[in-house]
Design a protein around this motif. Structure first.
Motif, PDB file in Angstrom:
ATOM      1  N   SER A   1       1.475  -1.393  -0.182  1.00  0.00           N
ATOM      2  CA  SER A   1      -0.248   0.131  -0.240  1.00  0.00           C
ATOM      3  C   SER A   1       0.581   0.850  -0.020  1.00  0.00           C
ATOM      4  CB  SER A   1      -1.425   0.411   1.283  1.00  0.00           C
ATOM      5  OG  SER A   1      -1.366  -0.907   1.574  1.00  0.00           O
TER       6      SER A   1
ATOM      7  N   GLN B   1       0.778  -3.342   3.967  1.00  0.00           N
ATOM      8  CA  GLN B   1      -0.626  -2.698   3.844  1.00  0.00           C
ATOM      9  C   GLN B   1      -0.815  -2.836   5.595  1.00  0.00           C
ATOM     10  OE1 GLN B   1      -4.179  -4.930   3.076  1.00  0.00           O
ATOM     11  NE2 GLN B   1      -4.592  -3.710   1.927  1.00  0.00           N
TER      12      GLN B   1
ATOM     13  N   ARG C   1      -4.060   4.183  -0.440  1.00  0.00           N
ATOM     14  CA  ARG C   1      -3.378   3.659  -1.769  1.00  0.00           C
ATOM     15  C   ARG C   1      -3.300   3.002  -1.478  1.00  0.00           C
ATOM     16  NH1 ARG C   1      -5.524   8.181  -1.529  1.00  0.00           N
ATOM     17  NH2 ARG C   1      -5.449   9.863  -2.416  1.00  0.00           N
ATOM     18  N   ASP C   2      -4.265   1.411  -1.555  1.00  0.00           N
ATOM     19  CA  ASP C   2      -4.621  -0.453  -1.393  1.00  0.00           C
ATOM     20  C   ASP C   2      -4.076  -0.760  -2.641  1.00  0.00           C
ATOM     21  OD1 ASP C   2      -3.821  -0.121   1.455  1.00  0.00           O
ATOM     22  OD2 ASP C   2      -6.509   0.142   1.405  1.00  0.00           O
ATOM     23  N   ASP C   3      -4.085   0.104  -3.637  1.00  0.00           N
ATOM     24  CA  ASP C   3      -4.606  -0.694  -5.087  1.00  0.00           C
ATOM     25  C   ASP C   3      -3.233  -0.165  -6.328  1.00  0.00           C
ATOM     26  OD1 ASP C   3      -5.526   1.404  -4.833  1.00  0.00           O
ATOM     27  OD2 ASP C   3      -7.099   1.319  -6.417  1.00  0.00           O
ATOM     28  N   LEU C   4      -2.201   0.379  -5.537  1.00  0.00           N
ATOM     29  CA  LEU C   4      -1.547   1.067  -6.979  1.00  0.00           C
ATOM     30  C   LEU C   4      -0.145   1.612  -5.945  1.00  0.00           C
ATOM     31  CD1 LEU C   4      -3.377   4.944  -7.000  1.00  0.00           C
ATOM     32  CD2 LEU C   4      -3.567   3.146  -8.649  1.00  0.00           C
TER      33      LEU C   4
END
Length: 236
Positions: free
Chosen positions: A2, A106, A141-144
């Motif tokens: 993350s 994360q 931003r967990d998806d980038l």
């Protein structure tokens, strides 16, 4: 992985990586050691605490508004003996704005995010005399990836600075921590090892220079306004 994004904006900032003796310079952008120090303070870690997990975070910073370099003179006393130190030259960045990011596991990133929202010690921008002028937290931003997060974040320069640019997009420079796969890179003694005031230690780290095209919310329309000075005459 993350990414935690931070907005670093204030009247003055100062991010030194090689300052010694009576001359305390500043880098043109926030350093990893400075930002890791800010996050460690937010968590309430003491200066002698272990930094291993924070030092492993990958760091990057985007220069949204470079600011202006200013010089000041200051006096100081030794931390231990309280003896008077020589007058020193200290350099700052005035009216600068940056978007900094750290990438890591994360759970650690979310722990840092919570600490940033309710810090144990007040944050400052490189030196205690440099408080932030805006909220630092820009979210997680967990998806980038780190590079994607810096590239997709909106432009955070002040409105007066944005209005100086007419184009729909501006080119912003970013300094991103290099990985072994990136090959040759610039080096900076900015990898924090210990913040112990009696024996501060920093190692070298690689730095890559990237540039991003970011939309300018203050861009002026390219359309020519309709205007016919003879229109009023045709009505007579």
């Amino acid at each position: 992985m993350s990414v935690l994004l931070m907005q670093l904006a204030g009247p003055l900032q100062s991010w030194g990586s090689s300052s010694r003796f009576a001359r305390r310079s500043t880098e043109p952008a926030p350093t990893k050691s400075g930002v890791i120090g800010l996050l460690a303070a937010a968590q309430g870690r003491r200066r002698g605490a272990d930094l291993t997990d924070l030092a492993r975070l990958r760091f990057g910073v985007r220069i949204d508004q470079p600011g202006v370099s200013v010089r000041d003179f200051q006096t100081a006393h030794h931390f231990v003996t309280d003896a008077a130190m020589p007058v020193s030259e200290r350099y700052y960045l005035a009216d600068a704005v940056f978007v900094a990011a750290v990438e890591g596991e994360q759970r650690l990133i979310h722990d840092l995010h919570r600490a940033l929202r309710t810090p144990a010690f007040l944050p400052y921008l490189g030196r205690r005399s440099c408080p932030p002028a805006r909220p630092i937290d820009l979210g997680v931003r967990d998806d980038l990836t780190l590079v994607e997060a810096l590239e997709r974040e909106e432009w955070h320069a002040a409105p007066w600075h944005q209005r100086r640019h007419r184009d729909r997009y501006v080119t912003l420079e970013a300094l991103v921590e290099a990985t072994p796969e990136d090959g040759p890179a610039d080096t900076l003694r900015d990898q924090p090892v210990s913040f112990d005031p009696l024996h501060r230690r920093y190692a070298l780290r690689g730095v890559l220079r990237l540039s991003f095209q970011i939309p300018n919310p203050a861009a002026r329309s390219a359309a020519v306004p309709s205007h016919d000075p003879t229109a009023v005459l045709r009505g007579t």
